[in-house]
Write a protein that holds these residues in place. Structure first.
Motif, PDB file in Angstrom:
ATOM      1  N   LEU B 140       0.952  -1.120  -0.081  1.00  0.00           N
ATOM      2  CA  LEU B 140      -0.022  -0.033   0.125  1.00  0.00           C
ATOM      3  C   LEU B 140       0.521   1.227   0.135  1.00  0.00           C
ATOM      4  CD1 LEU B 140      -2.537  -0.837   2.914  1.00  0.00           C
ATOM      5  CD2 LEU B 140      -2.904  -0.812   0.324  1.00  0.00           C
ATOM      6  N   PRO B 141       0.283   2.493  -0.357  1.00  0.00           N
ATOM      7  CA  PRO B 141       1.037   3.486  -0.473  1.00  0.00           C
ATOM      8  C   PRO B 141       0.948   3.974   1.194  1.00  0.00           C
ATOM      9  CG  PRO B 141      -1.023   4.027  -1.271  1.00  0.00           C
ATOM     10  CD  PRO B 141      -0.877   2.726  -1.272  1.00  0.00           C
ATOM     11  N   PHE B 143       0.949   6.430   3.135  1.00  0.00           N
ATOM     12  CA  PHE B 143      -0.298   7.539   3.570  1.00  0.00           C
ATOM     13  C   PHE B 143      -1.594   6.618   4.103  1.00  0.00           C
ATOM     14  CE2 PHE B 143      -1.544   7.707  -1.014  1.00  0.00           C
ATOM     15  CZ  PHE B 143      -2.939   7.821  -0.810  1.00  0.00           C
ATOM     16  N   ALA B 144      -1.694   5.475   3.331  1.00  0.00           N
ATOM     17  CA  ALA B 144      -3.034   4.669   3.861  1.00  0.00           C
ATOM     18  C   ALA B 144      -2.720   4.360   5.218  1.00  0.00           C
ATOM     19  CB  ALA B 144      -3.129   3.353   2.738  1.00  0.00           C
ATOM     20  N   TRP B 147      -4.269   6.876   7.795  1.00  0.00           N
ATOM     21  CA  TRP B 147      -5.603   7.260   7.363  1.00  0.00           C
ATOM     22  C   TRP B 147      -6.826   6.103   7.667  1.00  0.00           C
ATOM     23  CZ3 TRP B 147      -7.269  11.399   5.825  1.00  0.00           C
ATOM     24  CH2 TRP B 147      -8.557  11.541   5.090  1.00  0.00           C
ATOM     25  N   PHE B 148      -6.103   4.820   7.766  1.00  0.00           N
ATOM     26  CA  PHE B 148      -6.937   3.813   8.246  1.00  0.00           C
ATOM     27  C   PHE B 148      -6.894   3.659   9.754  1.00  0.00           C
ATOM     28  CE2 PHE B 148      -7.611   3.147   3.753  1.00  0.00           C
ATOM     29  CZ  PHE B 148      -8.926   2.603   3.596  1.00  0.00           C
ATOM     30  N   VAL B 190      -8.430  11.081  -3.266  1.00  0.00           N
ATOM     31  CA  VAL B 190      -7.146  11.349  -2.870  1.00  0.00           C
ATOM     32  C   VAL B 190      -6.310  12.290  -3.611  1.00  0.00           C
ATOM     33  CG1 VAL B 190      -4.729  10.318  -2.988  1.00  0.00           C
ATOM     34  CG2 VAL B 190      -6.554   8.728  -2.315  1.00  0.00           C
ATOM     35  N   TYR B 334      -6.990  -1.882   7.079  1.00  0.00           N
ATOM     36  CA  TYR B 334      -7.354  -1.935   5.673  1.00  0.00           C
ATOM     37  C   TYR B 334      -7.533  -3.363   5.001  1.00  0.00           C
ATOM     38  CZ  TYR B 334      -6.579  -1.589   0.752  1.00  0.00           C
ATOM     39  OH  TYR B 334      -6.745  -1.754  -0.580  1.00  0.00           O
TER      40      TYR B 334
END
Lengths: 339, 349
Positions: B140-141, B143-144, B147-148, B190, B334
């Protein structure tokens, strides 16, 4: 009949009914919870999807593809949301722009383009995620519309279609859940009255004999909304020694009678036993309406219940009155449960 | 075969520390330090747990090699192909002990489009070489992660309302050990503007280390009464910049039997870092934070710089109690949302 015998005969049904009632309560609570959290779930799904969509815009050769959301109004819901793929192509030296809806169930032209851009595995994963998000948004849209009367999104206020969409769900989640709770409370109240009326009806048909009419719902373990509406049934087999019985729903009972009458009249007409196909053909020719589930004077007389007829019809009227609202509410829950 | 939650491992291969959270309940963290083990197994090595990979090589990982002078990782993309990251990754797999893992990890946002396929392939190959049969690897990137994170709290300590996150502009600032990474969401989508740079908490450690080497100069900067360094204070040869990490976490250190508070000592370095890096980062990404609906702060730096961030970030800040675990928790959540729905619980109450 002794109480113990009666209890042991009805044990299976009572257990099934209890399970069905528990299943109904669980279903209604779970749908209320889902309505309450519809915006939070939408926002989680959206964020997950956006992580995948963050790879866009993607460029292959002279082609650049990006995605955008579009909302369109719909009759039976608060509108439907769709994701579009926009491809700008400079291959011929001139700009050719195409917009295609990404429909995961039927990807069409978009499927191969996504595969080119992302690879087979990742595009499959993206389509699955889009499908899941759209399924949820379509359901939530119906909930918002049916329970809170939501109709349209306010894109200008929120700055984007998708933001306005989640905003609409967020605004409507609590009112919709409150409305659903009101409906559930009302349904439970009507259900109590209906069960009481059914109990009275059954009590007055005691003691049961061949040809008695009783009333009970059908229970199927696979119905998430539990027992069906109460169905009037004629006792068509009764063993006085063991108390065992078989019952036939009124609608079916009436159909049986019609067929028997038809067969008898055909026999006189033809002078021989009619073939099943002939009976079927004659029935079709009569253009009869389908038989109703209600008790009629004719049924009462067939069942030798003449002296109880006014009582039976009065009680049936009472049950029917509760059943109308009961069925309407159950129908609403059914619609909310649709995928 | 269907995947089970017990197979899931989320791994944050961070610059400063590697942390993991697994579906079998195991979680942990160790410094992202790797050194080849050259000991004979005698003497000092007894106290150290050498980690051996299937190819027969032995390594010291994490705290065991602070003294060996292991270099902390570089931040360019070549690192993700290096032996160091392979060893860190395999160490996590060994600690967790799942034979057929479902692995989720991340890459700095700027590398995701270009490197995630290669990285996925490498991780799979490394796991197989060491006897694991990974069922899935997801990259995943970065920043994910924040965010989660299910544990994000607002400034009053209340859980964040996720639905609010799709309205307006939201920023993410992840201050790691060696990098600072950022991105954002703009009205539920995004944002295209992403930015990362190679400065992070290690710069603060270096700065504190350097300032402790000049106690007199540092004493001039310490305003708090009674917090100045005692006379005769000098660092010895066993202290290095990694020691600063330990002291900062503990909040103090012992010198000649006296407890010395780290807070006033680290303050100038933290202020310096926050005043230089955070405004530059904000300027690159958004210009200012005045019009943001909120900023999600994560990474070890968010703990150390918590009080300083407020000076530069003018919008509400959302941060977990332990932001250094935000990334790994976010990756884990995620995967639950995507693949193990039956275990998903909506974040807010």
């Amino acid at each position: 009949m002794k109480k113990e015998v009666r209890d042991s005969l009805s044990k299976d049904f009572v257990q099934q009914l209890e399970r069905a009632l528990a299943a109904r309560e669980e279903t209604l609570n779970s749908i209320e919870q889902q309505v309450l959290t519809m915006a939070a779930v939408a926002s989680d799904l959206l964020m997950g999807l956006e992580i995948e969509l963050s790879h866009f815009p993607l460029t292959i050769g002279e082609k650049t593809c990006s995605t955008f959301w579009k909302w369109s109004p719909a009759k039976r819901s608060a509108g439907s949301l769709r994701l579009y793929l926009k491809c700008n192509d400079y291959e011929t030296g001139r700009l050719a722009s195409r917009r295609m809806v990404i429909q995961p169930s039927a990807p069409g032209d978009v499927g191969p383009i996504l595969e080119d851009l992302l690879g087979k595995r990742q595009s499959g994963h993206l389509l699955r995620m889009i499908s899941e998000f759209l399924d949820h948004s379509d359901r939530a849209s119906r909930w918002a519309h049916q329970l809170a009367g939501a109709e349209t999104i306010r894109t200008e206020e929120f700055g984007s279609v998708i933001s306005a969409w989640v905003g609409l769900l967020a605004e409507n989640a609590a009112p919709a859940a409150t409305r659903l709770r009101e409906l559930i409370t009302r349904f439970n109240a009507v259900d109590d009255e209906l069960r009481h009326a059914v109990f009275e009806f059954n009590e007055s048909s005691q003691p049961v004999r061949y040809g008695s009419i009783i009333c009970r719902p059908d229970v199927s373990p696979s119905d998430p909304l539990g027992p069906t509406e109460p169905v009037f049934r004629v006792v068509t087999y009764f063993n006085r020694a063991t108390g065992k019985r078989q019952t036939t729903p009124i609608a079916e009972y009436k159909r049986g009678h019609i067929l028997r009458e038809l067969r008898a009249s055909l026999t006189t007409k033809l002078g021989r036993e009619p073939e099943p196909a002939e009976v079927e053909g004659a029935l079709q020719g009569q253009r009869r309406r389908s038989t109703s589930p209600w008790i009629t004077r004719e049924v009462i007389s067939h069942c030798y219940l003449g002296k109880h007829s006014s009582n039976i019809l009065r009680q049936q009227k009472n049950i029917a009155a509760f059943m109308e609202e009961w069925l309407a509410l159950r129908g609403q829950f059914q619609a909310l449960l649709e995928p | 075969m269907t995947m089970k939650l017990e197979q899931l491992i989320a791994i944050d291969l961070g610059n400063g520390s590697t942390s993991y959270k697994a579906g079998n309940g195991k979680e942990g963290e160790f410094p992202s330090l790797v050194a080849s083990y050259t000991g004979t197994g005698l003497g000092g090595a007894l106290s150290k747990d050498a980690f051996q990979t299937k190819n027969g090589r032995k390594y010291l990982v994490g705290d065991d090699c602070r003294e060996e002078g292991a270099r902390s990782r570089s931040t360019d993309s070549s690192f993700y192909k290096s032996d160091e990251i392979r060893v860190l990754f395999l160490k996590v797999l060994k600690d967790v002990g799942i034979k057929n893992p479902v692995i989720v990890t991340g890459l700095p946002t700027e590398f995701v489009n270009t490197h995630s396929a290669d990285f996925e392939r490498d991780l799979k190959a490394w796991a197989r070489e060491d006897g694991y049969q990974p069922e899935m690897v997801k990259v995943l990137p970065q920043f994910a992660g924040p965010w989660f994170d299910p544990d994000l709290l607002d400034e009053e300590g209340k859980p964040i309302d996720t639905t609010a996150m799709s309205k307006g502009r939201w920023g993410i600032i992840d201050i790691g050990y060696g990098t600072i990474d950022g991105g954002g969401f703009n009205n539920g989508r995004v944002s295209d503007t992403r930015y990362g740079e190679s400065s992070g908490v290690s710069d603060i450690h270096k700065d504190i280390y350097t300032s402790l080497s000049n106690p007199e100069q540092l004493n001039d900067l310490i305003a708090k009464k009674g917090a100045k360094l005692p006379k005769g204070f000098t660092l010895d040869s066993q202290i290095n910049e990694y020691t600063m990490d330990v002291w900062l976490r503990e909040g103090h250190f012992m010198w000649r039997g006296t407890k010395i508070d780290m807070e006033p000592i680290s303050l100038p370095a933290c202020t310096n870092f926050a005043d230089q890096v955070i405004p530059r980062f904000i300027k690159h990404l958004w210009g200012s934070t005045d019009f943001l609906s909120g900023m999600v702060a994560a990474g070890g730096g968010a703990t150390i710089l918590r009080s300083h961030m407020k000076r530069h970030i003018t919008c509400p800040i959302y941060c977990a109690k332990d932001p250094d675990k935000s990334v790994v928790r976010g990756y884990y959540r995620y995967m639950i949302l995507q693949y193990f729905k039956e275990h998903a619980v909506v974040r807010q109450g």
